[in-house]
Design a protein around this motif. Structure first.
Motif, PDB file in Angstrom:
ATOM      1  N   ASP A 145     126.513  61.918  75.440  1.00 47.10           N
ATOM      2  CA  ASP A 145     126.060  62.552  73.994  1.00 47.10           C
ATOM      3  C   ASP A 145     124.954  61.192  73.927  1.00 47.10           C
ATOM      4  O   ASP A 145     125.500  60.055  73.853  1.00 47.10           O
ATOM      5  CB  ASP A 145     127.185  62.553  72.490  1.00 47.10           C
ATOM      6  CG  ASP A 145     127.854  63.825  73.151  1.00 47.10           C
ATOM      7  OD1 ASP A 145     127.219  64.748  73.373  1.00 47.10           O
ATOM      8  OD2 ASP A 145     128.965  63.420  72.622  1.00 47.10           O
ATOM      9  N   PHE A 146     123.303  62.053  73.603  1.00 49.01           N
ATOM     10  CA  PHE A 146     122.711  60.723  73.189  1.00 49.01           C
ATOM     11  C   PHE A 146     122.441  60.996  70.970  1.00 49.01           C
ATOM     12  O   PHE A 146     122.033  61.822  70.723  1.00 49.01           O
ATOM     13  CB  PHE A 146     121.186  61.368  73.781  1.00 49.01           C
ATOM     14  CG  PHE A 146     121.754  60.888  75.327  1.00 49.01           C
ATOM     15  CD1 PHE A 146     121.309  59.456  75.954  1.00 49.01           C
ATOM     16  CD2 PHE A 146     121.950  61.752  76.049  1.00 49.01           C
ATOM     17  CE1 PHE A 146     121.523  59.376  76.910  1.00 49.01           C
ATOM     18  CE2 PHE A 146     122.015  61.814  77.410  1.00 49.01           C
ATOM     19  CZ  PHE A 146     121.698  60.870  78.252  1.00 49.01           C
ATOM     20  N   LEU A 147     122.614  59.418  70.767  1.00 48.30           N
ATOM     21  CA  LEU A 147     121.809  59.785  69.200  1.00 48.30           C
ATOM     22  C   LEU A 147     120.561  59.879  69.315  1.00 48.30           C
ATOM     23  O   LEU A 147     119.975  58.539  69.734  1.00 48.30           O
ATOM     24  CB  LEU A 147     122.411  58.358  69.192  1.00 48.30           C
ATOM     25  CG  LEU A 147     121.994  58.449  66.996  1.00 48.30           C
ATOM     26  CD1 LEU A 147     122.576  59.509  66.189  1.00 48.30           C
ATOM     27  CD2 LEU A 147     122.945  56.854  66.337  1.00 48.30           C
ATOM     28  N   LEU A 148     119.583  60.850  68.524  1.00 49.36           N
ATOM     29  CA  LEU A 148     118.120  60.639  68.065  1.00 49.36           C
ATOM     30  C   LEU A 148     117.938  59.875  67.108  1.00 49.36           C
ATOM     31  O   LEU A 148     118.379  60.948  66.109  1.00 49.36           O
ATOM     32  CB  LEU A 148     117.728  62.337  68.700  1.00 49.36           C
ATOM     33  CG  LEU A 148     118.171  62.665  70.743  1.00 49.36           C
ATOM     34  CD1 LEU A 148     117.850  63.784  69.817  1.00 49.36           C
ATOM     35  CD2 LEU A 148     117.939  61.874  70.968  1.00 49.36           C
ATOM     36  N   CYS A 149     117.606  59.323  66.697  1.00 48.54           N
ATOM     37  CA  CYS A 149     116.867  58.839  65.738  1.00 48.54           C
ATOM     38  C   CYS A 149     116.249  58.162  65.749  1.00 48.54           C
ATOM     39  O   CYS A 149     115.397  57.640  66.418  1.00 48.54           O
ATOM     40  CB  CYS A 149     118.585  57.815  64.688  1.00 48.54           C
ATOM     41  SG  CYS A 149     118.289  56.168  65.909  1.00 48.54           S
ATOM     42  N   GLU A 150     114.977  57.812  63.903  1.00 48.96           N
ATOM     43  CA  GLU A 150     113.606  56.851  63.915  1.00 48.96           C
ATOM     44  C   GLU A 150     114.135  55.482  63.679  1.00 48.96           C
ATOM     45  O   GLU A 150     115.480  54.753  64.226  1.00 48.96           O
ATOM     46  CB  GLU A 150     113.476  57.589  62.335  1.00 48.96           C
ATOM     47  CG  GLU A 150     112.880  58.862  62.294  1.00 48.96           C
ATOM     48  CD  GLU A 150     112.703  58.880  60.865  1.00 48.96           C
ATOM     49  OE1 GLU A 150     111.787  58.305  60.620  1.00 48.96           O
ATOM     50  OE2 GLU A 150     113.446  59.152  59.759  1.00 48.96           O
ATOM     51  N   ALA A 151     113.220  54.648  64.274  1.00 47.50           N
ATOM     52  CA  ALA A 151     113.262  53.537  64.730  1.00 47.50           C
ATOM     53  C   ALA A 151     113.717  52.612  63.632  1.00 47.50           C
ATOM     54  O   ALA A 151     114.537  51.162  63.931  1.00 47.50           O
ATOM     55  CB  ALA A 151     111.706  53.133  65.481  1.00 47.50           C
ATOM     56  N   GLU A 152     113.334  52.609  62.089  1.00 44.40           N
ATOM     57  CA  GLU A 152     113.890  52.336  61.441  1.00 44.40           C
ATOM     58  C   GLU A 152     115.334  52.470  60.708  1.00 44.40           C
ATOM     59  O   GLU A 152     115.958  52.067  59.715  1.00 44.40           O
ATOM     60  CB  GLU A 152     112.909  52.479  60.374  1.00 44.40           C
ATOM     61  CG  GLU A 152     111.269  52.853  60.437  1.00 44.40           C
ATOM     62  CD  GLU A 152     111.003  53.477  61.086  1.00 44.40           C
ATOM     63  OE1 GLU A 152     111.114  54.841  61.621  1.00 44.40           O
ATOM     64  OE2 GLU A 152     110.061  53.021  61.448  1.00 44.40           O
ATOM     65  N   TRP A 153     116.095  53.864  61.241  1.00 44.11           N
ATOM     66  CA  TRP A 153     117.820  53.907  61.636  1.00 44.11           C
ATOM     67  C   TRP A 153     118.582  52.801  61.390  1.00 44.11           C
ATOM     68  O   TRP A 153     118.348  52.257  62.316  1.00 44.11           O
ATOM     69  CB  TRP A 153     118.016  55.383  61.533  1.00 44.11           C
ATOM     70  CG  TRP A 153     119.456  55.839  61.806  1.00 44.11           C
ATOM     71  CD1 TRP A 153     119.435  56.743  59.917  1.00 44.11           C
ATOM     72  CD2 TRP A 153     120.035  55.910  61.987  1.00 44.11           C
ATOM     73  NE1 TRP A 153     120.827  57.078  59.873  1.00 44.11           N
ATOM     74  CE2 TRP A 153     121.237  56.692  61.145  1.00 44.11           C
ATOM     75  CE3 TRP A 153     121.102  55.075  63.198  1.00 44.11           C
ATOM     76  CZ2 TRP A 153     122.261  56.375  61.400  1.00 44.11           C
ATOM     77  CZ3 TRP A 153     122.297  55.677  63.361  1.00 44.11           C
ATOM     78  CH2 TRP A 153     123.186  56.129  62.554  1.00 44.11           C
ATOM     79  N   SER A 154     119.154  52.767  60.027  1.00 44.22           N
ATOM     80  CA  SER A 154     120.193  51.619  60.619  1.00 44.22           C
ATOM     81  C   SER A 154     121.671  51.494  60.802  1.00 44.22           C
ATOM     82  O   SER A 154     122.407  50.882  60.578  1.00 44.22           O
ATOM     83  CB  SER A 154     119.662  50.128  59.075  1.00 44.22           C
ATOM     84  OG  SER A 154     120.299  51.243  58.005  1.00 44.22           O
ATOM     85  N   GLY A 155     121.505  52.894  60.639  1.00 45.56           N
ATOM     86  CA  GLY A 155     123.416  53.209  61.114  1.00 45.56           C
ATOM     87  C   GLY A 155     123.914  52.711  62.211  1.00 45.56           C
ATOM     88  O   GLY A 155     122.911  52.426  63.555  1.00 45.56           O
ATOM     89  N   ALA A 156     124.740  52.749  62.535  1.00 46.14           N
ATOM     90  CA  ALA A 156     125.553  52.535  63.192  1.00 46.14           C
ATOM     91  C   ALA A 156     125.764  53.801  65.098  1.00 46.14           C
ATOM     92  O   ALA A 156     125.821  54.726  64.090  1.00 46.14           O
ATOM     93  CB  ALA A 156     127.072  51.554  63.241  1.00 46.14           C
ATOM     94  N   THR A 157     125.600  52.934  65.857  1.00 40.24           N
ATOM     95  CA  THR A 157     125.781  54.346  66.954  1.00 40.24           C
ATOM     96  C   THR A 157     127.463  54.613  67.501  1.00 40.24           C
ATOM     97  O   THR A 157     127.857  53.387  67.348  1.00 40.24           O
ATOM     98  CB  THR A 157     124.643  53.332  68.342  1.00 40.24           C
ATOM     99  OG1 THR A 157     123.614  53.751  67.828  1.00 40.24           O
ATOM    100  CG2 THR A 157     124.790  54.737  69.418  1.00 40.24           C
ATOM    101  N   PRO A 158     127.571  55.390  67.266  1.00 46.64           N
ATOM    102  CA  PRO A 158     128.684  55.707  67.681  1.00 46.64           C
ATOM    103  C   PRO A 158     129.400  55.428  69.191  1.00 46.64           C
ATOM    104  O   PRO A 158     128.551  55.461  69.891  1.00 46.64           O
ATOM    105  CB  PRO A 158     128.823  57.322  67.301  1.00 46.64           C
ATOM    106  CG  PRO A 158     128.044  57.631  66.293  1.00 46.64           C
ATOM    107  CD  PRO A 158     126.644  56.520  66.742  1.00 46.64           C
TER     108      PRO A 158
END
Length: 221
Positions: A162-175
């Motif tokens: 599984d690949f997490l796709l997010c904006e560079a500014e997203w500050s959440g934790a990668t599962p």
């Protein structure tokens, strides 16, 4: 779109040159040398400006052309919703819906495609176990036309992931267990390919292609 330009570029160029020659002839007949100089200067200015605009905007035009095709028409199964992927069951030569959109001169892959938009939050790209089968998913930036990331056998392997796709500014934790991919400008064109060895293998390849899917990121407990 690129195929259309390559196919009709020469006759269109000849038509434009013929029209330009006729205009020059008309100017010579009616206005003399001064009119020709003015016309030539104007033509040169328009040409330079047009070339600059074409080079600057062409990547954006091309990628967003794909977006309109995917979202409005799809690849044979109807419009493809934003943040969804559609796998084409046949190779380009056997599918009229893809032959003019993503033809590459090869019939040993099945295509999938979709448009990613992260305005509503991160997404997860799931890839099933491919058992060493060639596959790839490319991520294209709509503003520049550049491919900024690849997922596939040659870059990330063929194991389920599984690949997490997010904006560079997203500050959440990668599962745990996911690989993060930063997406510039919150959107991307996704085009995937799954290898099919022969006609008998096509059904297996299609089953695997359908399992490459986008889903919302689940809230962390």
């Amino acid at each position: 779109m690129n195929r259309l330009i390559l196919k009709h570029g020469i006759p269109v160029t000849f038509v434009i040159l013929a029209i330009f020659a006729w205009v020059i002839y008309a100017r010579i007949a009616g206005g003399g040398v001064d009119a020709i100089i003015l016309l030539a200067a104007t033509a040169l200015s328009v040409w330079v400006l047009a070339v600059f605009v074409f080079i600057y905007f062409w990547p954006w035009i091309t990628v967003n052309g794909f977006r309109r095709i995917f979202v409005k028409h799809g690849l044979g199964g109807g419009p493809i919703p934003v943040n969804a992927l559609y796998a084409v069951p046949d190779s380009p030569s056997h599918s009229a819906s893809t032959s003019s959109v993503m033809a590459t001169g090869t019939d040993d892959v099945l295509y999938l495609g979709g448009w990613l938009d992260l305005k509503a939050g991160p997404r997860v790209l799931h890839v099933p176990e491919m058992n060493d089968r060639y596959y790839s998913v490319q991520f294209t930036d709509p503003s520049s036309g550049a491919n900024f990331a690849y997922v596939g056998k040659r870059t990330t392997g063929t194991a389920t992931h599984d690949f997490l796709l997010c904006e560079a500014e997203w500050s959440g934790a990668t599962p745990h267990g996911m690989t993060r991919i930063n997406v510039p400008h919150h959107a991307a064109l996704l085009i995937g390919r799954v290898f099919a060895d022969n006609e008998n293998d096509r059904r297996t390849a299609y089953t695997l292609a359908k399992q490459i899917q986008l889903t919302p990121l689940k809230p962390q407990a």
